[in-house]
Design a protein around this motif. Sequence first.
Motif, short mmCIF file in Angstrom:
data_model
loop_
_atom_site.label_atom_id
_atom_site.label_comp_id
_atom_site.label_asym_id
_atom_site.label_seq_id
_atom_site.Cartn_x
_atom_site.Cartn_y
_atom_site.Cartn_z
N ASP A 1 7.46 47.39 55.58
CA ASP A 1 7.65 47.38 54.20
C ASP A 1 6.19 47.33 53.75
OD1 ASP A 1 6.99 44.98 55.27
OD2 ASP A 1 8.14 43.56 54.00
N LYS A 2 5.30 47.61 54.79
CA LYS A 2 3.72 47.73 54.38
C LYS A 2 3.37 48.59 55.25
CE LYS A 2 3.33 42.42 54.30
NZ LYS A 2 2.91 41.52 54.88
N ALA A 3 2.42 49.46 54.38
CA ALA A 3 1.45 50.68 55.24
C ALA A 3 0.14 50.42 54.83
CB ALA A 3 2.20 51.78 54.74
N ALA A 4 -0.77 50.64 55.63
CA ALA A 4 -2.14 50.80 55.29
C ALA A 4 -2.94 51.83 56.35
CB ALA A 4 -2.90 49.48 55.78
N CYS A 5 -4.00 52.10 55.95
CA CYS A 5 -4.86 53.34 56.88
C CYS A 5 -4.70 52.73 58.24
CB CYS A 5 -6.06 53.45 56.45
SG CYS A 5 -7.39 52.46 56.63
N MET B 1 17.59 43.34 59.16
CA MET B 1 16.83 43.90 60.26
C MET B 1 15.52 43.29 60.13
SD MET B 1 15.70 48.03 60.52
CE MET B 1 17.03 48.51 61.06
N ASN B 2 14.80 43.16 61.33
CA ASN B 2 13.49 42.64 61.46
C ASN B 2 12.57 43.94 60.88
OD1 ASN B 2 14.38 40.10 62.21
ND2 ASN B 2 14.07 40.72 64.23
N LYS B 3 11.56 43.41 60.37
CA LYS B 3 10.43 44.35 59.99
C LYS B 3 9.50 44.47 61.28
CE LYS B 3 11.86 44.78 55.74
NZ LYS B 3 12.41 45.74 55.37
N LEU B 4 9.08 45.84 61.41
CA LEU B 4 8.35 45.95 62.54
C LEU B 4 6.73 45.77 62.40
CD1 LEU B 4 9.98 49.56 63.72
CD2 LEU B 4 10.18 46.93 64.56
N GLY B 5 6.40 45.12 61.18
CA GLY B 5 4.96 45.02 60.79
C GLY B 5 4.33 46.05 60.15
N THR B 6 3.14 46.26 60.04
CA THR B 6 2.32 46.93 59.29
C THR B 6 2.30 48.48 59.91
OG1 THR B 6 0.70 45.22 58.51
CG2 THR B 6 0.26 47.51 57.91
N ALA B 7 2.67 49.56 59.36
CA ALA B 7 2.72 50.88 59.48
C ALA B 7 1.26 51.39 59.19
CB ALA B 7 3.71 51.69 58.84
N CYS B 8 1.01 52.36 60.22
CA CYS B 8 -0.31 52.85 60.25
C CYS B 8 -0.52 54.55 59.59
CB CYS B 8 -0.99 52.99 61.33
SG CYS B 8 -1.34 51.57 62.53
#
Length: 90
Positions: free
Chosen positions: A51-55, A1-8
Amino acid sequence: MNKLGTACMPLVKNIPKPTNKQWVKTICPVCGRECWETPQLRWAKKAGMVDKAACTECAINNLKEPTDEWLDKKLQLAENLDEPIVYKHQ
């Protein structure tokens, strides 16, 4: 599955008292500011969608590497939780 980028993750300074009691206070791995991990983010991680999250501010301004300040705060936060949340960074 492709990751959607950085979650907020919403910043605590913007939402100091969320109405959803399932939000968990955490810290941004980029800037070290307090933010909220939502149930939706936890679900997306389990589903392998992100797989990534940031403010929100860091996610919008491009994700950078975790800072030493973040690592120190992560340890402090873990000491205050019954079941610490462990984030893996690549």
